[in-house]
Design an enzyme around this catalytic site. Sequence first.
Site, PDB file in Angstrom:
ATOM      1  N   GLY A  57       0.813  -1.201   0.000  1.00 39.07           N
ATOM      2  CA  GLY A  57       0.000   0.000   0.000  1.00 39.07           C
ATOM      3  C   GLY A  57       0.852   1.257   0.000  1.00 39.07           C
ATOM      4  O   GLY A  57       1.980   1.263   0.505  1.00 39.07           O
ATOM      5  N   SER A  58       0.322   2.326  -0.565  1.00 34.96           N
ATOM      6  CA  SER A  58       1.009   3.613  -0.493  1.00 34.96           C
ATOM      7  C   SER A  58       0.882   4.166   0.928  1.00 34.96           C
ATOM      8  O   SER A  58       0.085   3.688   1.733  1.00 34.96           O
ATOM      9  CB  SER A  58       0.394   4.591  -1.496  1.00 34.96           C
ATOM     10  OG  SER A  58       0.587   4.141  -2.819  1.00 34.96           O
ATOM     11  N   HIS A 233      -0.337   0.841   9.922  1.00 29.02           N
ATOM     12  CA  HIS A 233      -1.631   1.235   9.344  1.00 29.02           C
ATOM     13  C   HIS A 233      -2.606   1.617  10.451  1.00 29.02           C
ATOM     14  O   HIS A 233      -3.812   1.439  10.310  1.00 29.02           O
ATOM     15  CB  HIS A 233      -2.245   0.093   8.529  1.00 29.02           C
ATOM     16  CG  HIS A 233      -1.305  -0.556   7.568  1.00 29.02           C
ATOM     17  ND1 HIS A 233      -0.627  -1.728   7.854  1.00 29.02           N
ATOM     18  CD2 HIS A 233      -0.923  -0.184   6.321  1.00 29.02           C
ATOM     19  CE1 HIS A 233       0.123  -2.065   6.814  1.00 29.02           C
ATOM     20  NE2 HIS A 233      -0.033  -1.147   5.874  1.00 29.02           N
ATOM     21  N   ASP A 423      11.174  31.652  21.811  1.00 29.55           N
ATOM     22  CA  ASP A 423      12.349  31.122  22.503  1.00 29.55           C
ATOM     23  C   ASP A 423      13.131  32.168  23.295  1.00 29.55           C
ATOM     24  O   ASP A 423      14.105  31.834  23.958  1.00 29.55           O
ATOM     25  CB  ASP A 423      13.293  30.449  21.504  1.00 29.55           C
ATOM     26  CG  ASP A 423      13.914  31.442  20.521  1.00 29.55           C
ATOM     27  OD1 ASP A 423      13.417  32.577  20.428  1.00 29.55           O
ATOM     28  OD2 ASP A 423      14.880  31.066  19.840  1.00 29.55           O
ATOM     29  N   THR A 466      20.326  35.101  17.801  1.00 30.76           N
ATOM     30  CA  THR A 466      20.750  36.487  17.579  1.00 30.76           C
ATOM     31  C   THR A 466      21.020  37.216  18.881  1.00 30.76           C
ATOM     32  O   THR A 466      22.035  37.912  19.032  1.00 30.76           O
ATOM     33  CB  THR A 466      19.673  37.239  16.777  1.00 30.76           C
ATOM     34  OG1 THR A 466      19.460  36.563  15.541  1.00 30.76           O
ATOM     35  CG2 THR A 466      20.105  38.667  16.500  1.00 30.76           C
TER      36      THR A 466
END
Length: 600
Positions: A57-58, A233, A423, A466
């Site tokens: 199956g995909s 699945h 953050d 930064t």
Amino acid sequence: MSSKHFINDPTHLVNTALHAVTLTNPAVALDADNKIIYRRPSPDASHQKVSVISGGGSGHEPSFAAMVGPGLLSASVAGTIFASPSAEQVRVAIQSRVDNNSPNDTSDGGVLVTVMNYTGDILNFGMAVEKARAAGVNVEMVVVGDDVGVGRAKAGKVGRRGIAGTVLVHKISGALAAQGRSLQEVAKVARLTAENLVSVGASLEHVHVPGRVVSKEDDHLKLGEVEIGMGIHNEAGSSKEKVELPELVGKMLKQMLDQSDKDRAFLNVNSNEVVLLVNNLGGVSVLELGGITAEVVSQLEKSYGIRPVRILSGTYMTSLNGLGFSITLLNVVNTDIGGPSMIELLDAPCEATGWSSPIAKSTWEAKNTATREDKGALNVDVQDSGLKSDGKAAQETLTLALQNVIAVEPEVTRFDTVVGDGDCGIGLKRGAEAILKHLSSKPLTGDAVVDMASIVPVVEKTMDGTSGALYAIFLNSLVASLRDLAPGEANAKTWAAALKQSSDALSKYTPARPGDRTLVDALYPFVEVLGKTGNVKQAAEAAMAAAEGTKGMKASLGRTVYVGGSGYEEVPDPGAWGLAYFFLGLAGVKSDQDGGWEKI
């Protein structure tokens, strides 16, 4: 589960995803009608006698389509999402999309079909194999069932499910076929590999199939709950538990390795060589998968004395965007075909976009443990400068300022969640806690240059991003500025002069100025007022007023620039707010943690 998708039509999704495989690997082609990805005919593959086919199956990408390529699969057959392809699709792949020995071909070739142990796959692939065999094709089928998430009692006659360990069977059999070995040998080693595999998965949530309507009856895992042994699945596992990662990994390894568990002791891992595969089920970040892999490797050695000779970590077999991972162990045994070994076959080169293992055999076997420990020409021993202050009083003041930063973290985080990436508060708190820890073992000496120089490396190591870089530049400059003003007394006037020099130095590296909605909005007023008055309290109050003034100020710099909406109108700049708290601490004012202040 997330029910949001960019492509909600499952048919269109599968078809376009298969087409994309041909775009990223020019060596493969697509039979769109039968959803078959296959290797393009090439004279370079003339020495290969055996073709290897797999599929299912995909929804498990990069398995199986992206595993097609030289040195791995010859073809893959895709069904719809989580559903087996039809027998006719598989028959077409075996008989017309790969090299095989037809009734008129007497060469020792053939086709190996590898399938995972699911009823639909077994029946459809099995039917195709029998049809091809009846037509004269030399074809063998190997079934992989490596999942120990379901024990013998529950699995019954169906047996173990096939999960991520299947890709190791693909790689080993594909590499052997590429070396021109016979179908008998390739099938034998594929079965031997499958028989020496154990795997188990775990997930924090079930997955949603594009195109399906979400209903109230859909099964969700509770917050903090993990399903151990969940299939690929959404099939049920062995248990649902609230556990942290170390305990979770311990339970998963026990299911694979505990020989006293008669319901799951499928394999005695007794080889000197073991391969570890940590597989992403689709929704785990690369960062987190790294942490998971480290935990698995650590527990394997500590609890079982296993040091894997090969460690594969990445996305090999998914459950759409499953928020989980699986662990696979391969017990490496002798192939008894006169070489090569399973490890050599795993190391063999291949060209398939779904196989992620670029580390060469020679690199693994070198076992190079050399490191570089030289820190370079860093001068960690700073000489006394003669710029003196009361070390004990300075430490008390600095401690209060750092405690303010820690106390304000929730508020700064809330502001940064509105206008940034959330953050800033954590970064400031992490730096403050690290400095406090440093001061507990290395109290301030009273020499301003020595003390500041000892704090700078702590900031550099613990504060990133930064703002971390800005603070590091500023503080390094501050050390140099203080040294220029030594010897003498480290009073308010001295600090004001040094801070002014550091502010000027910082301006060389950032265009941020007051009014740009950055931490500079609090820094500059503090430095300016301190220089004019020599009064720390007045300077701190100016910094706080300026921080409050950033409400409604549209950002010109920083991540806030990219945030739309009107959030910036309602909250101050997080960096300026946190820094203002620090300055108030220097003035002897601490937060009462209820939004107010108390004088001490």
